[in-house]
Scaffold this motif. Structure first.
Motif, PDB file in Angstrom:
ATOM      1  N   ILE A  53     103.043  67.363  24.344  1.00  0.00           N
ATOM      2  CA  ILE A  53     103.087  65.911  24.174  1.00  0.00           C
ATOM      3  C   ILE A  53     101.806  65.530  23.458  1.00  0.00           C
ATOM      4  O   ILE A  53     100.706  65.871  23.922  1.00  0.00           O
ATOM      5  CB  ILE A  53     103.211  65.175  25.522  1.00  0.00           C
ATOM      6  CG1 ILE A  53     104.534  65.545  26.210  1.00  0.00           C
ATOM      7  CG2 ILE A  53     103.125  63.663  25.319  1.00  0.00           C
ATOM      8  CD1 ILE A  53     104.731  64.867  27.564  1.00  0.00           C
ATOM      9  N   ALA A  54     101.932  64.849  22.325  1.00  0.00           N
ATOM     10  CA  ALA A  54     100.757  64.620  21.477  1.00  0.00           C
ATOM     11  C   ALA A  54     100.551  63.135  21.190  1.00  0.00           C
ATOM     12  O   ALA A  54     101.507  62.416  20.877  1.00  0.00           O
ATOM     13  CB  ALA A  54     100.906  65.385  20.165  1.00  0.00           C
ATOM     14  N   PHE A  55      99.317  62.699  21.293  1.00  0.00           N
ATOM     15  CA  PHE A  55      98.921  61.396  20.779  1.00  0.00           C
ATOM     16  C   PHE A  55      98.928  61.450  19.251  1.00  0.00           C
ATOM     17  O   PHE A  55      98.740  62.518  18.663  1.00  0.00           O
ATOM     18  CB  PHE A  55      97.506  61.036  21.236  1.00  0.00           C
ATOM     19  CG  PHE A  55      97.394  60.564  22.648  1.00  0.00           C
ATOM     20  CD1 PHE A  55      97.395  59.218  22.946  1.00  0.00           C
ATOM     21  CD2 PHE A  55      97.263  61.475  23.693  1.00  0.00           C
ATOM     22  CE1 PHE A  55      97.270  58.770  24.251  1.00  0.00           C
ATOM     23  CE2 PHE A  55      97.147  61.045  25.002  1.00  0.00           C
ATOM     24  CZ  PHE A  55      97.155  59.689  25.286  1.00  0.00           C
ATOM     25  N   ASP A  56      99.101  60.307  18.628  1.00  0.00           N
ATOM     26  CA  ASP A  56      98.954  60.229  17.181  1.00  0.00           C
ATOM     27  C   ASP A  56      97.527  60.620  16.802  1.00  0.00           C
ATOM     28  O   ASP A  56      96.563  60.270  17.488  1.00  0.00           O
ATOM     29  CB  ASP A  56      99.249  58.796  16.712  1.00  0.00           C
ATOM     30  CG  ASP A  56      99.286  58.682  15.209  1.00  0.00           C
ATOM     31  OD1 ASP A  56      98.187  58.602  14.593  1.00  0.00           O
ATOM     32  OD2 ASP A  56     100.381  58.692  14.628  1.00  0.00           O
ATOM     33  N   ALA A  57      97.402  61.354  15.704  1.00  0.00           N
ATOM     34  CA  ALA A  57      96.073  61.826  15.278  1.00  0.00           C
ATOM     35  C   ALA A  57      95.119  60.687  14.971  1.00  0.00           C
ATOM     36  O   ALA A  57      93.891  60.870  15.008  1.00  0.00           O
ATOM     37  CB  ALA A  57      96.235  62.721  14.042  1.00  0.00           C
ATOM     38  N   GLY A 102     105.162  73.350  32.011  1.00  0.00           N
ATOM     39  CA  GLY A 102     104.028  72.452  32.163  1.00  0.00           C
ATOM     40  C   GLY A 102     103.870  71.540  30.949  1.00  0.00           C
ATOM     41  O   GLY A 102     104.658  71.582  30.007  1.00  0.00           O
ATOM     42  N   ILE A 103     102.840  70.716  30.998  1.00  0.00           N
ATOM     43  CA  ILE A 103     102.518  69.783  29.909  1.00  0.00           C
ATOM     44  C   ILE A 103     101.217  70.218  29.246  1.00  0.00           C
ATOM     45  O   ILE A 103     100.219  70.495  29.926  1.00  0.00           O
ATOM     46  CB  ILE A 103     102.340  68.341  30.446  1.00  0.00           C
ATOM     47  CG1 ILE A 103     103.669  67.776  30.940  1.00  0.00           C
ATOM     48  CG2 ILE A 103     101.723  67.421  29.386  1.00  0.00           C
ATOM     49  CD1 ILE A 103     104.706  67.540  29.853  1.00  0.00           C
ATOM     50  N   LEU A 104     101.233  70.267  27.911  1.00  0.00           N
ATOM     51  CA  LEU A 104     100.003  70.365  27.123  1.00  0.00           C
ATOM     52  C   LEU A 104      99.852  69.035  26.411  1.00  0.00           C
ATOM     53  O   LEU A 104     100.625  68.718  25.501  1.00  0.00           O
ATOM     54  CB  LEU A 104     100.093  71.510  26.119  1.00  0.00           C
ATOM     55  CG  LEU A 104      98.877  71.657  25.188  1.00  0.00           C
ATOM     56  CD1 LEU A 104      97.614  71.980  25.978  1.00  0.00           C
ATOM     57  CD2 LEU A 104      99.126  72.735  24.127  1.00  0.00           C
ATOM     58  N   LEU A 105      98.912  68.227  26.864  1.00  0.00           N
ATOM     59  CA  LEU A 105      98.695  66.897  26.300  1.00  0.00           C
ATOM     60  C   LEU A 105      97.569  66.988  25.281  1.00  0.00           C
ATOM     61  O   LEU A 105      96.421  67.293  25.632  1.00  0.00           O
ATOM     62  CB  LEU A 105      98.342  65.905  27.407  1.00  0.00           C
ATOM     63  CG  LEU A 105      98.209  64.440  26.999  1.00  0.00           C
ATOM     64  CD1 LEU A 105      99.499  63.907  26.391  1.00  0.00           C
ATOM     65  CD2 LEU A 105      97.803  63.586  28.202  1.00  0.00           C
ATOM     66  N   SER A 106      97.898  66.750  24.014  1.00  0.00           N
ATOM     67  CA  SER A 106      96.894  66.906  22.955  1.00  0.00           C
ATOM     68  C   SER A 106      96.634  65.575  22.268  1.00  0.00           C
ATOM     69  O   SER A 106      97.488  64.688  22.256  1.00  0.00           O
ATOM     70  CB  SER A 106      97.360  67.943  21.922  1.00  0.00           C
ATOM     71  OG  SER A 106      98.387  67.415  21.110  1.00  0.00           O
ATOM     72  N   GLY A 107      95.441  65.471  21.697  1.00  0.00           N
ATOM     73  CA  GLY A 107      95.072  64.255  20.983  1.00  0.00           C
ATOM     74  C   GLY A 107      93.593  64.237  20.697  1.00  0.00           C
ATOM     75  O   GLY A 107      92.833  65.059  21.225  1.00  0.00           O
ATOM     76  N   PRO A 108      93.167  63.298  19.856  1.00  0.00           N
ATOM     77  CA  PRO A 108      91.756  63.240  19.470  1.00  0.00           C
ATOM     78  C   PRO A 108      90.834  62.885  20.637  1.00  0.00           C
ATOM     79  O   PRO A 108      91.283  62.400  21.679  1.00  0.00           O
ATOM     80  CB  PRO A 108      91.724  62.162  18.378  1.00  0.00           C
ATOM     81  CG  PRO A 108      92.973  61.384  18.551  1.00  0.00           C
ATOM     82  CD  PRO A 108      93.985  62.274  19.175  1.00  0.00           C
ATOM     83  N   VAL A 109      89.556  63.125  20.433  1.00  0.00           N
ATOM     84  CA  VAL A 109      88.548  62.834  21.458  1.00  0.00           C
ATOM     85  C   VAL A 109      88.597  61.358  21.843  1.00  0.00           C
ATOM     86  O   VAL A 109      88.672  60.477  20.986  1.00  0.00           O
ATOM     87  CB  VAL A 109      87.139  63.188  20.933  1.00  0.00           C
ATOM     88  CG1 VAL A 109      86.060  62.723  21.898  1.00  0.00           C
ATOM     89  CG2 VAL A 109      87.026  64.691  20.676  1.00  0.00           C
ATOM     90  N   GLY A 110      88.592  61.098  23.162  1.00  0.00           N
ATOM     91  CA  GLY A 110      88.507  59.725  23.650  1.00  0.00           C
ATOM     92  C   GLY A 110      89.811  58.961  23.675  1.00  0.00           C
ATOM     93  O   GLY A 110      89.811  57.763  23.965  1.00  0.00           O
ATOM     94  N   CYS A 111      90.941  59.613  23.411  1.00  0.00           N
ATOM     95  CA  CYS A 111      92.213  58.875  23.368  1.00  0.00           C
ATOM     96  C   CYS A 111      92.783  58.596  24.756  1.00  0.00           C
ATOM     97  O   CYS A 111      93.715  57.811  24.904  1.00  0.00           O
ATOM     98  CB  CYS A 111      93.243  59.604  22.504  1.00  0.00           C
ATOM     99  SG  CYS A 111      93.810  61.177  23.182  1.00  0.00           S
ATOM    100  N   GLY A 112      92.245  59.241  25.787  1.00  0.00           N
ATOM    101  CA  GLY A 112      92.676  58.948  27.152  1.00  0.00           C
ATOM    102  C   GLY A 112      93.488  60.044  27.815  1.00  0.00           C
ATOM    103  O   GLY A 112      94.142  59.803  28.836  1.00  0.00           O
TER     104      GLY A 112
END
Length: 220
Positions: A209-213, A83-93
């Protein structure tokens, strides 16, 4: 009846070809996927929705995972069977993208997106049956994992999502049914929230899969 053109998606009177057929395979075009996702995002979330240039890398990974491009996934270190764990700061989409990405592969079985806090509230109301229900064989994406309140039912405390993740891991190992999630937390925070055992299972259950912090809050 099987859709013979799953790469062509119709929204109202508009057709969005996401690629072209080559024999019995679809050759997807990432730029066309982005065009469709922005159009579908506006239909779902309002006319202000847009695809941001800074999110292209995340979208490229999600898109190749969704279409099950095994070669490209392998190059990016993704396992399409997890599966996917999509992480990132609040409000990033994160939630919006996990909702959107389902639509580019209408010929695949979709997953249901459930807020983690709602599951905990359900446990507080009806008890351990909730853990059984979400540990079974449906496809889920648990939204906002790690910031849900603690579970408590008739005086019994329970780390509800931690128990569900353990059940989903067993389900994955037995059947291959995948689980997805979104989270604002990093690896250390997840381990503090759920413990080492659950965190260990999460490594086997998910691709990260991570958004930039520093990704900005798009809701502001």
């Amino acid at each position: 009846m099987r859709n013979s053109t799953p790469h062509i998606i119709v929204e109202g009177a508009v057709q969005y070809p996401l690629g072209k057929l080559h024999g019995n395979k679809i050759l997807y075009d990432f730029e066309k996927i982005l065009i469709y996702m922005e159009a579908k995002g506006r239909l779902l979330f309002g006319r202000e929705f847009k695809i941001y240039e800074e999110d292209r890398e995340v979208l490229y990974k999600l898109s190749n995972y969704a279409i099950r491009d095994f070669g490209t996934c392998r190059k990016m270190g993704l396992n399409p069977d997890k599966g996917i764990l999509l992480s990132g700061p609040v409000g990033c989409g994160k939630t919006s993208l996990m909702k959107l990405i389902r639509y580019i592969t209408p010929h695949f079985r979709p997953y249901e997106i459930i807020p983690s806090r709602n599951i905990t509230f359900g446990f507080n109301h009806i008890g351990f049956r909730i853990i059984e229900d979400y540990g079974k064989g449906r496809f889920y994406c648990f939204d906002d994992l790690g910031v849900e309140p603690g579970g408590r039912h008739f005086g019994t405390d329970c780390n509800v999502m931690g128990e569900i993740l353990l059940s989903r891991y067993d389900l994955f190992m037995e059947t291959g049914i995948r689980t997805h999630a979104t989270t604002n937390l990093n690896a250390q925070e997840l381990e503090e929230r759920y413990g080492n055992r659950v965190r260990s299972r999460m490594r086997q259950l998910f691709n990260l899969i991570a958004f930039d912090a520093q990704t900005k809050d798009k809701r502001k």
